[in-house]
Motif scaffolding. Structure first.
Motif, PDB file in Angstrom:
ATOM      1  N   SER A 141       0.798  -1.217   0.000  1.00 30.40           N
ATOM      2  CA  SER A 141       0.000   0.000   0.000  1.00 30.40           C
ATOM      3  C   SER A 141       0.830   1.266   0.000  1.00 30.40           C
ATOM      4  CB  SER A 141      -0.898  -0.004   1.240  1.00 30.40           C
ATOM      5  OG  SER A 141      -1.678   1.167   1.283  1.00 30.40           O
ATOM      6  N   SER A 142       0.241   2.302  -0.616  1.00 31.58           N
ATOM      7  CA  SER A 142       0.820   3.640  -0.477  1.00 31.58           C
ATOM      8  C   SER A 142       0.201   4.317   0.749  1.00 31.58           C
ATOM      9  CB  SER A 142       0.585   4.446  -1.756  1.00 31.58           C
ATOM     10  OG  SER A 142      -0.791   4.539  -2.046  1.00 31.58           O
ATOM     11  N   THR A 145      -4.821   1.861   1.646  1.00 36.14           N
ATOM     12  CA  THR A 145      -5.261   0.458   1.660  1.00 36.14           C
ATOM     13  C   THR A 145      -4.808  -0.196   2.958  1.00 36.14           C
ATOM     14  OG1 THR A 145      -5.114   0.332  -0.733  1.00 36.14           O
ATOM     15  CG2 THR A 145      -5.169  -1.746   0.430  1.00 36.14           C
ATOM     16  N   GLY A 245      -3.969   5.873  -9.650  1.00 39.34           N
ATOM     17  CA  GLY A 245      -2.640   5.339  -9.331  1.00 39.34           C
ATOM     18  C   GLY A 245      -2.558   3.906  -9.804  1.00 39.34           C
ATOM     19  N   ASN A 246      -3.094   3.011  -8.996  1.00 37.82           N
ATOM     20  CA  ASN A 246      -3.114   1.599  -9.383  1.00 37.82           C
ATOM     21  C   ASN A 246      -4.322   1.303 -10.283  1.00 37.82           C
ATOM     22  OD1 ASN A 246      -1.565  -0.668  -9.192  1.00 37.82           O
ATOM     23  ND2 ASN A 246      -2.481  -1.427  -7.317  1.00 37.82           N
ATOM     24  N   LEU A 247      -5.173   2.294 -10.457  1.00 36.89           N
ATOM     25  CA  LEU A 247      -6.289   2.291 -11.413  1.00 36.89           C
ATOM     26  C   LEU A 247      -7.443   1.360 -11.044  1.00 36.89           C
ATOM     27  CD1 LEU A 247      -4.155   2.503 -14.688  1.00 36.89           C
ATOM     28  CD2 LEU A 247      -5.184   4.384 -13.395  1.00 36.89           C
ATOM     29  N   THR A 382     -10.808  11.480  -2.986  1.00 35.84           N
ATOM     30  CA  THR A 382     -10.538  10.086  -2.592  1.00 35.84           C
ATOM     31  C   THR A 382     -10.113   9.903  -1.134  1.00 35.84           C
ATOM     32  OG1 THR A 382      -8.406  10.445  -3.650  1.00 35.84           O
ATOM     33  CG2 THR A 382     -10.053   9.178  -4.884  1.00 35.84           C
TER      34      THR A 382
HETATM   35  N1  F0G Z   1      -6.510   8.559  -4.020  1.00 30.62           N
HETATM   36  C1  F0G Z   1      -6.132   8.034  -2.860  1.00 30.62           C
HETATM   37  C2  F0G Z   1      -6.345   8.848  -1.629  1.00 30.62           C
HETATM   38  C3  F0G Z   1      -5.544   6.750  -2.813  1.00 30.62           C
HETATM   39  O1  F0G Z   1      -5.166   6.246  -1.644  1.00 30.62           O
HETATM   40  C4  F0G Z   1      -5.331   6.049  -4.014  1.00 30.62           C
HETATM   41  C5  F0G Z   1      -4.688   4.739  -4.021  1.00 30.62           C
HETATM   42  C6  F0G Z   1      -5.766   6.653  -5.198  1.00 30.62           C
HETATM   43  C7  F0G Z   1      -6.344   7.907  -5.174  1.00 30.62           C
HETATM   44  C8  F0G Z   1      -5.629   5.974  -6.503  1.00 30.62           C
HETATM   45  O2  F0G Z   1      -6.600   4.997  -6.652  1.00 30.62           O
HETATM   46  O3  F0G Z   1      -5.219   3.031  -7.202  1.00 30.62           O
HETATM   47  O4  F0G Z   1      -7.672   3.050  -7.590  1.00 30.62           O
HETATM   48  O5  F0G Z   1      -6.146   4.414  -9.002  1.00 30.62           O
HETATM   49  N2  F0G Z   1      -4.141   4.221  -3.029  1.00 30.62           N
HETATM   50  C9  F0G Z   1      -3.634   2.835  -2.947  1.00 30.62           C
HETATM   51  C10 F0G Z   1      -3.190   2.500  -1.549  1.00 30.62           C
HETATM   52  C11 F0G Z   1      -2.725   2.438  -4.003  1.00 30.62           C
HETATM   53  O6  F0G Z   1      -2.341   1.610  -1.393  1.00 30.62           O
HETATM   54  O7  F0G Z   1      -3.704   3.074  -0.614  1.00 30.62           O
HETATM   55  P1  F0G Z   1      -6.403   3.808  -7.681  1.00 30.62           P
END
Ligand code: F0G
Length: 424
Positions: A141-142, A145, A245-247, A382
């Motif tokens: 995870s970033s 997650t 990000g990971n889409l 998000t």
């Molecule tokens: N915004 C937030 C706040 C996120 O935490 C993430 C992804 C995204 C946008 C992008 O979403 O991956 O569906 O395109 N976070 C992941 C994590 C990768 O590990 O928390 P995505």
């Protein structure tokens, strides 16, 4: 019988709903949950959705589980929920004006129980793990997650293991993960390296993987769109804008719109999805620019650490979502992200940098006249404002930044202070 199945999007191989796999065993393609939409036609209607909306309690009080026929038909005993979803859709005249629009709505996924949209997918992933008797759940995870996984695993009484890129996770997310009790391993390298590691670990050690490779996660994330459409009284927007990000979201949104159309809840013309990437982590944008002919992973870097991802695993599904919806992909710089975030925060709504990226993207697409002035736009925020407090303090400590609100040091008399405030 609803006959919900898991299928490979590449070769079509089918798996039982109880399978704990995160990739096709024949061709390594991405898996997805397939609902029997034919059987649901005429059952899932706007009236049905309205009846469910006003229900309270378990599990239909959850903004995810009230759509369970379109999510996953697990038995009630398996469901691990914190009434996630049910997030607000905000209108704000100042933000609309800033973005050059007349009809801007912000759906705030930071209002979920652990502060990000991840909870919508996590309740489904953890419920599946619970249902099939998994003992150990894991993710890379970033930050969001892992926080969500840790929280839901704690609720379910499951052990949790997370892998995060060393030094690149915002403190709010890291501290949540630790507090909820997940074992947290720092990995040298990026999110992409951490994901590779957790895929190996989960395979070799039989742990349940809850990254968005897990098809159940995306079923939960679809409900962002179901809920937004319902909040708009089923007036389909022209655009849905989200940072990528990971889409996983891009993929889930495409599937959600497709299903809503199949069921007749919205018309033939789908809202267009716009995925916004950070300039330093924009492999999907580059791929889109090549008309989906050349994909090259990147070594990612951006202030929006949530989307600091160089090799998105959901690439094939996200491409499909963009193609299905006649969508677009664009990028924004770190400066644009932080400036948009400052405006978003100042509106009183607020969000983490990845939410700023969404808003910056809306403005950019309007400037390029890709989005029209009168278009109805839903922008997905998000994550919560407190997820990344460091980025806020850094931004506002520099008076040169637009909208900066630096701390004032108390010095001299109250009159001196009043004078200073007036001068500002
Ligand atoms: N915004 C937030 C706040 C996120 O935490 C993430 C992804 C995204 C946008 C992008 O979403 O991956 O569906 O395109 N976070 C992941 C994590 C990768 O590990 O928390 P995505």
């Amino acid at each position: 019988m609803l006959e919900t199945k898991v299928v490979c999007i590449q070769c079509g191989r089918e798996y039982e709903l109880s399978a704990a796999i995160s990739g096709c065993e024949t061709c390594d393609g991405l898996l997805e949950v397939k609902h029997n939409l034919e059987a649901l036609k005429g059952v899932i209607t706007r009236e049905w959705a309205e009846k469910r909306r006003v229900e309270r309690g378990f599990p239909n009080g959850s903004g995810v589980w009230r759509w369970r026929e379109l999510v996953a038909p697990f038995p009630n005993e398996a469901i691990v929920s914190r009434n996630e979803g049910n997030t607000n859709l905000y209108e704000d005249a100042r933000l609309a004006k800033w973005a050059g629009l007349e009809n801007l709505w912000l759906k705030h996924e930071g209002e979920n129980p652990t502060g990000s949209f991840k909870d919508r997918g996590m309740t489904v992933g953890i419920s599946h793990a619970n249902w099939i008797g998994a003992k150990y759940v894991a993710c890379a995870s970033s930050g969001n997650t892992s926080a969500s996984l840790a929280g839901y695993a704690a609720r379910a009484g499951l052990k949790a293991l997370t892998f995060i890129p060393s030094g690149k996770v915002a403190l709010g997310k890291l501290s949540q993960t630790m507090a909820y009790g997940a074992k947290t391993v720092q990995v040298e390298g990026s999110f992409d390296d951490a994901l590779e590691l957790v895929r190996r670990v989960s395979k070799e050690k039989g742990m349940y993987l809850v990254n968005s490779l897990n098809p159940f996660r995306l079923e939960g994330q679809k409900t962002i769109i179901f809920e937004a459409l319902q909040q708009l009284d089923w007036q389909a927007p022209d655009w849905i804008v989200v940072s990528g990000g990971n889409l996983g979201n891009t993929s889930a949104f495409g599937k959600a719109l497709w299903e809503m159309r199949e069921l007749g809840l919205i018309g033939e013309k789908l809202p267009r999805i716009a995925t916004i990437q950070a300039e330093g982590a924009s492999p999907f944008y580059q791929y889109y620019r090549s008309e989906f002919t050349r994909f090259k992973p990147q070594k990612p870097e951006t202030v929006a650490t949530a989307i600091r991802i160089g090799n998105p695993v959901n690439l094939a599904k996200a491409r499909r979502a963009i193609e299905w919806t006649d969508g677009v992909v664009d990028l924004v710089t770190d400066i644009e992200i932080m400036e948009a975030k400052a405006v978003l925060d100042r509106s009183g709504i607020g969000g983490e940098p990845a939410a700023g990226a969404t808003l910056a993207g809306v403005r950019k697409l309007r400037e390029k006249e890709i989005i029209g002035k009168g278009d109805l736009v839903v922008a997905i925020m998000t994550g919560h404002i407190l997820k990344d407090a460091d980025s806020i303090v850094n931004y506002h400590s520099n008076p040169a930044n637009p909208g900066a609100n630096p701390l004032v040091q108390m010095a001299g008399t109250l009159d001196d202070l009043m004078k200073l405030l007036e001068d500002n």
